[in-house]
Design an enzyme around this catalytic site. Sequence first.
Site, PDB file in Angstrom:
ATOM      1  N   GLU A 197      -1.363   8.991 -10.926  1.00 45.02           N
ATOM      2  CA  GLU A 197      -2.063   8.009 -11.613  1.00 45.02           C
ATOM      3  C   GLU A 197      -1.769   7.332 -12.988  1.00 45.02           C
ATOM      4  O   GLU A 197      -2.611   7.771 -13.564  1.00 45.02           O
ATOM      5  CB  GLU A 197      -2.402   6.417 -11.536  1.00 45.02           C
ATOM      6  N   HIS A 209       0.715   4.018 -10.771  1.00 44.01           N
ATOM      7  CA  HIS A 209      -0.528   3.910  -9.662  1.00 44.01           C
ATOM      8  C   HIS A 209       0.287   4.765  -8.557  1.00 44.01           C
ATOM      9  O   HIS A 209       0.386   4.183  -6.449  1.00 44.01           O
ATOM     10  CB  HIS A 209      -1.123   2.521  -8.837  1.00 44.01           C
ATOM     11  N   ARG A 241       1.158  -1.289  -0.464  1.00 46.49           N
ATOM     12  CA  ARG A 241      -0.179  -0.231   0.166  1.00 46.49           C
ATOM     13  C   ARG A 241       1.196   1.046  -0.060  1.00 46.49           C
ATOM     14  O   ARG A 241       1.316   1.544   0.736  1.00 46.49           O
ATOM     15  CB  ARG A 241      -0.859   0.105   1.438  1.00 46.49           C
ATOM     16  N   ASP A 294     -11.217  10.191  -7.083  1.00 51.32           N
ATOM     17  CA  ASP A 294     -11.453   9.169  -7.623  1.00 51.32           C
ATOM     18  C   ASP A 294     -11.934   9.664  -8.987  1.00 51.32           C
ATOM     19  O   ASP A 294     -12.955   8.411  -9.391  1.00 51.32           O
ATOM     20  CB  ASP A 294     -12.238   7.709  -6.948  1.00 51.32           C
TER      21      ASP A 294
HETATM   22  C1  BG6 Z   1      -7.968   3.812  -7.310  1.00 53.06           C
HETATM   23  C2  BG6 Z   1      -9.210   3.203  -7.945  1.00 53.06           C
HETATM   24  O1  BG6 Z   1      -6.388   3.524  -8.734  1.00 53.06           O
HETATM   25  O2  BG6 Z   1      -7.089   2.508  -6.767  1.00 53.06           O
HETATM   26  C3  BG6 Z   1      -9.107   3.450  -6.592  1.00 53.06           C
HETATM   27  O3  BG6 Z   1      -9.572   4.365  -8.976  1.00 53.06           O
HETATM   28  C4  BG6 Z   1      -9.535   2.085  -5.921  1.00 53.06           C
HETATM   29  O4  BG6 Z   1     -11.176   2.602  -7.260  1.00 53.06           O
HETATM   30  C5  BG6 Z   1      -7.520   2.761  -6.065  1.00 53.06           C
HETATM   31  O5  BG6 Z   1     -10.093   2.292  -4.638  1.00 53.06           O
HETATM   32  C6  BG6 Z   1      -7.113   1.783  -4.792  1.00 53.06           C
HETATM   33  O6  BG6 Z   1      -6.695   0.252  -5.055  1.00 53.06           O
HETATM   34  P1  BG6 Z   1      -6.694  -0.808  -4.171  1.00 53.06           P
HETATM   35  O7  BG6 Z   1      -7.125  -2.065  -5.363  1.00 53.06           O
HETATM   36  O8  BG6 Z   1      -4.536  -0.958  -4.492  1.00 53.06           O
HETATM   37  O9  BG6 Z   1      -7.442  -0.910  -2.896  1.00 53.06           O
END
Ligand code: BG6
Length: 298
Positions: A247, A143, A42, A188
């Site tokens: 992103e 991301h 994360r 988002d």
């Molecule tokens: C973003 C999405 O790129 O990633 C969101 O637009 C999403 O909708 C976020 O909640 C986090 O995703 P994840 O799968 O890493 O929890």
Amino acid sequence: MNLDFMTVYLYGGHVTSWKDEHGEELLFVSNKAIFKPPKAIRGGIPICFPQFSNFGQLEAHGFARNKIWSVDTDPPPFPVPISSRAYIDLILKPTDEDLKIWPHSFEYRLRVALGPGGDLMLTSRIRNTNADGKPFSFTFAYHTYFSISDISEIRVEGLETLDYLDNLQDRARFTEQGDAIVFESELDRIYLGTPSKIAIIDHEKKRTFVVRKGGLPDAVVWNPWDKKAKAMADFGDDEYKRMVCVEAAAIEKAITLKPGEEWTGKLELSAVPSSYYSGQLDPDRVIQDSVVPEDSVS
Ligand code: BG6
């Protein structure tokens, strides 16, 4: 791998740290992040491939961010050499298990490099190695989680007047009306057909991140805000205040590669002092990108 000013995990081919010349961290990683499978780390820069979010049947954001990559000891040369202070080359190829859920052979080569001035540069080269003559299509995102002073103090510039799909409203299409994006609640969105440069201006830190991208027409902007933050097990309740995701992505129009074809997607991140507007960025510095037919790759 810790290369002084950046750290890259084989797990996910994931950059988890990028520091400036004072040793200050520029990427956000949650205090609750877990650095091993099965969940993606994360924070930092998860790689979303071969699917962004739920744009398809695979797990959200695809499987590349949950795989153990290898060091690529003999990557093919780049058409234009990348000048860098330090770099690492990684590679991901599908396992038999991966082929069961996504039946396509590929070679995904990732170079993570630190530029002479401290910029972080990621180059993805994805090649279709299908022996059955079949093309494949994918969506993609870097991301990136940026570290910021306070979500209420920042603005994102370069996306004004563009259309976006709002992930919070069933991906309905809207046109951005503001002269910059500011954050007052969960956000988002997938901005479409974005310019090659986007700026994240952090007034309090007197710092601007400049995102330059190539081969990646779209840009996702995300902050989960308080409710969603609380719902995420690997994210602190208040951490949404210190991060924003911008992103570089290819989502609206999937990339299609025939066997032997290769796609290149580039990301360059700079951190520059003080107030800075995207309009002041060097307009000529555009990153080239594309799908290159097999015989023209050197
Ligand atoms: C973003 C999405 O790129 O990633 C969101 O637009 C999403 O909708 C976020 O909640 C986090 O995703 P994840 O799968 O890493 O929890």
